[in-house]
Write an enzyme that holds these catalytic residues in place. Structure first.
Site, short mmCIF file in Angstrom:
data_model
loop_
_atom_site.label_atom_id
_atom_site.label_comp_id
_atom_site.label_asym_id
_atom_site.label_seq_id
_atom_site.Cartn_x
_atom_site.Cartn_y
_atom_site.Cartn_z
NE ARG A 231 -3.67 -2.01 1.66
CZ ARG A 231 -3.72 -3.13 2.24
NH1 ARG A 231 -3.05 -3.16 3.27
NH2 ARG A 231 -4.10 -4.00 2.16
CE LYS B 43 -0.01 13.65 -14.62
NZ LYS B 43 -0.22 13.74 -16.29
CD GLU C 147 7.89 15.34 -22.43
OE1 GLU C 147 7.13 16.79 -22.24
OE2 GLU C 147 7.96 15.02 -22.89
CE LYS D 160 5.76 17.74 -13.62
NZ LYS D 160 6.52 15.95 -14.39
CD GLU E 191 -2.71 16.70 -15.64
OE1 GLU E 191 -1.90 15.92 -15.92
OE2 GLU E 191 -3.29 17.05 -17.10
NE ARG F 270 1.85 17.10 -13.12
CZ ARG F 270 2.46 16.08 -11.50
NH1 ARG F 270 1.15 16.13 -10.35
NH2 ARG F 270 2.88 15.16 -12.18
CG ASN G 22 -0.85 17.09 -20.55
OD1 ASN G 22 0.22 16.56 -20.16
ND2 ASN G 22 -2.17 17.18 -20.00
CG HIS H 264 2.58 15.59 -23.65
ND1 HIS H 264 2.88 17.08 -23.93
CD2 HIS H 264 2.84 14.87 -23.13
CE1 HIS H 264 4.82 17.09 -22.90
NE2 HIS H 264 4.52 15.42 -22.90
CG HIS I 241 -0.07 11.36 -25.84
ND1 HIS I 241 -0.89 11.57 -24.85
CD2 HIS I 241 1.20 11.08 -25.55
CE1 HIS I 241 0.82 11.50 -23.12
NE2 HIS I 241 1.86 11.41 -24.03
CG HIS J 227 7.02 10.76 -25.17
ND1 HIS J 227 6.18 10.81 -24.82
CD2 HIS J 227 7.18 11.58 -24.39
CE1 HIS J 227 5.13 11.93 -23.78
NE2 HIS J 227 6.13 12.41 -23.23
N1 LIG Z 1 5.67 10.04 -14.87
C1 LIG Z 1 5.38 11.49 -16.38
O1 LIG Z 1 5.18 12.75 -15.48
C2 LIG Z 1 6.17 11.29 -17.02
C3 LIG Z 1 6.64 13.19 -18.19
C4 LIG Z 1 6.84 12.89 -19.74
C5 LIG Z 1 6.59 11.25 -19.53
N2 LIG Z 1 6.63 10.30 -19.13
C6 LIG Z 1 7.29 9.21 -19.18
O2 LIG Z 1 8.19 9.08 -20.40
C7 LIG Z 1 8.96 7.81 -20.93
C8 LIG Z 1 9.62 8.41 -21.77
O3 LIG Z 1 10.57 7.95 -20.89
P1 LIG Z 1 12.64 8.49 -21.85
O4 LIG Z 1 12.41 9.44 -22.96
O5 LIG Z 1 13.80 8.80 -20.23
O6 LIG Z 1 12.72 6.96 -22.28
P2 LIG Z 1 13.18 5.45 -21.44
O7 LIG Z 1 12.82 5.23 -20.18
O8 LIG Z 1 13.03 4.28 -22.60
O9 LIG Z 1 14.95 5.89 -22.23
C9 LIG Z 1 15.31 6.33 -23.33
C10 LIG Z 1 16.54 5.17 -24.02
O10 LIG Z 1 17.80 5.84 -23.15
C11 LIG Z 1 18.28 4.40 -22.64
N3 LIG Z 1 18.61 5.76 -21.34
C12 LIG Z 1 18.53 6.13 -20.12
N4 LIG Z 1 19.32 6.60 -19.48
C13 LIG Z 1 20.19 6.12 -20.20
C14 LIG Z 1 21.82 6.35 -20.07
N5 LIG Z 1 22.01 7.88 -18.81
N6 LIG Z 1 22.83 6.16 -20.94
C15 LIG Z 1 22.46 5.30 -21.55
N7 LIG Z 1 21.17 4.89 -21.60
C16 LIG Z 1 20.18 5.95 -21.02
C17 LIG Z 1 16.94 4.10 -21.87
O11 LIG Z 1 17.52 2.48 -21.95
C18 LIG Z 1 16.39 3.53 -23.21
O12 LIG Z 1 16.39 2.55 -24.20
C19 LIG Z 1 7.49 7.41 -21.70
O13 LIG Z 1 6.66 6.32 -21.19
C20 LIG Z 1 6.44 8.74 -21.00
O14 LIG Z 1 4.94 8.54 -20.89
C21 LIG Z 1 6.05 10.45 -17.86
#
Ligand SMILES: NC(=O)c1ccc[n+]([C@@H]2O[C@H](COP(=O)([O-])OP(=O)(O)OC[C@H]3O[C@@H](n4cnc5c(N)ncnc54)[C@H](O)[C@@H]3O)[C@@H](O)[C@H]2O)c1
Length: 379
Positions: A125, A147, A189, A230, A240, A244, A248, A251, A255, A270
């Site tokens: 939990r 999130k 971003e 942020k 949100e 907040r 987006n 997005h 998306h 993304h």
């Molecule tokens: N929770 C939120 O508020 C929020 C906000 C924006 C995006 N997101 C989510 O985040 C995700 C995208 O995140 P991302 O772009 O970080 O993708 P990801 O986690 O897939 O990382 C991108 C790539 O980089 C590699 N990588 C990461 N750090 C590295 C490093 N230091 N050295 C070498 N390789 C590295 C990973 O293995 C992966 O292949 C999506 O699923 C999106 O929906 C969430």
């Protein structure tokens, strides 16, 4: 080299936490975590790429801080945000016999952060949660704000909880191993905060983006500015219910394009979807006579300069037609009587929530900007 980190606070009453930003922070992770959560054990959730480059350094640091840690390593990529992987993480945390007061540490990009955070939110939990983001996208956006979640076969981020971390530790040095395409995707971003409501920050990025990419002090400065932006929004509107949603920006289109490419990261990741989405949001605002075409052109030209895609036509391969793209948008957003909610803008740094955008306007705009249409246009 390690210099004193920048500290940004996310003000959420008795759940207030710090974001530490700086180069070389990984070496201090164990000590920083132990200071805030003494006497705890941990499960580190990571992906294979991050583990290969940085896990040994994190493990040494945790050991120095006296924190015993199990490690759960998953395959990289968006497909990891699934029920099956969630089960694997939950099982790994339970198998390590961690208690409620122990810690789940997300050590990776946004995929790992979202998945590990969700597991931390539901095991026993709600366990303690620490974010050590390793991608630029995660350092400027996804690791802050609580999130968490996974994707459903019916759409992205449809299953999850709000679960705030106790600490976010962004070591800007680990970005040196991030592939350039992923760095650019995170940059989209970063630029987003300027385009939402910080026009001076966007102008600063236009001048300093080369240094941000090169990894000088400007990189940490830009990440800190993004985290402040942020943190402000999250403190004002944690769940949100109001502004907040401005985060987006880009997005809704983004998306839809991700869905239209079946989340195939070889075609579109993304952040790239967000880049095209932001350019479209500005161009669409100009078409609706809300913003000047010069502002839309300025956004497009900056995205192009840093090497990001900015048009639908920049996505390799075939795409569904404009009507099908609109259907993806309608699936992503609530459509009430033919009207859609979009983040639109009156100019650089003047984004706002528009609740009554006619679907017919969106369709004409998508048709005009669809690569099929552009191919037919005389040059
Ligand atoms: N929770 C939120 O508020 C929020 C906000 C924006 C995006 N997101 C989510 O985040 C995700 C995208 O995140 P991302 O772009 O970080 O993708 P990801 O986690 O897939 O990382 C991108 C790539 O980089 C590699 N990588 C990461 N750090 C590295 C490093 N230091 N050295 C070498 N390789 C590295 C990973 O293995 C992966 O292949 C999506 O699923 C999106 O929906 C969430």
């Amino acid at each position: 080299m390690s210099i004193a980190p920048v500290v940004v606070e996310v003000g959420l009453g008795d759940r207030t936490y710090d974001i530490l930003i700086g180069s070389g922070l990984l070496a201090r992770a164990g000590a920083e975590i132990a200071r805030r959560l003494p006497g705890t054990r941990a499960a580190v959730v990571t992906d294979a790429n991050v583990a290969a480059a940085h896990l040994a350094a994190l493990q040494a640091s945790l050991e120095t801080g006296g924190i015993q840690a199990a490690v759960i390593t998953l395959p990289p990529g968006e497909k990891t945000k699934s029920f099956a992987r969630l089960e694997e993480v939950v099982d790994g945390v339970l198998a390590a016999k961690l208690e409620r007061g122990d810690i789940v540490i997300a050590f990776g990009g946004g995929v790992i952060g979202d998945l590990a955070g969700f597991a931390a939110g539901i095991v026993r939990r709600g366990m303690n949660f620490v974010q050590i983001p390793t991608s630029l996208l995660a350092q400027v956006d996804s690791s802050v704000g609580g999130k968490t979640g996974i994707n459903s076969p019916r759409g992205k981020n449809l299953v999850g909880v709000f679960h705030q971390p106790k600490l976010v530790l962004a070591d800007t040095g680990v970005l040196d191993t991030l592939p350039i395409r992923e760095f650019r995707a995170g940059y989209a971003e970063l630029a987003k905060y300027g385009l939402i409501d910080r026009p001076e920050f966007f102008a600063w990025l236009e001048k300093n983006w080369v240094q941000v990419f090169a990894g000088g002090p400007e990189r940490a400065q830009a990440i800190a500015e993004a985290c402040r932006a942020k943190a402000d929004v999250v403190a004002r509107d944690e769940f949100e219910t109001g502004d907040r949603a401005l985060l987006n920006l880009g997005h809704t289109f983004g998306h839809a394009l991700e869905a239209a490419t079946q989340y195939d990261g070889s075609r579109l990741v993304h952040g790239e979807g967000v880049a095209i989405g932001m350019a479209l949001a500005y161009r669409f605002s100009s078409r609706l006579n809300l913003a000047s075409p010069d502002d839309a052109a300025r956004v497009e030209s900056h995205l192009r300069a840093v090497g990001l895609p900015w048009r639908i036509a920049d996505i390799p391969g075939e795409l569904p037609d404009a009507e099908a793209l609109l259907a993806f948008i309608a699936q992503d957003k609530k459509v009430s009587r033919g009207a859609l909610t979009f983040i639109l803008t009156r100019g650089i740094g003047q984004a706002f929530i528009a609740k009554d955008v006619p679907a017919s306007e969106v369709l004409s705009f998508l048709t005009e900007n669809h690569p099929d249409q552009q191919k037919m246009r005389p040059r």
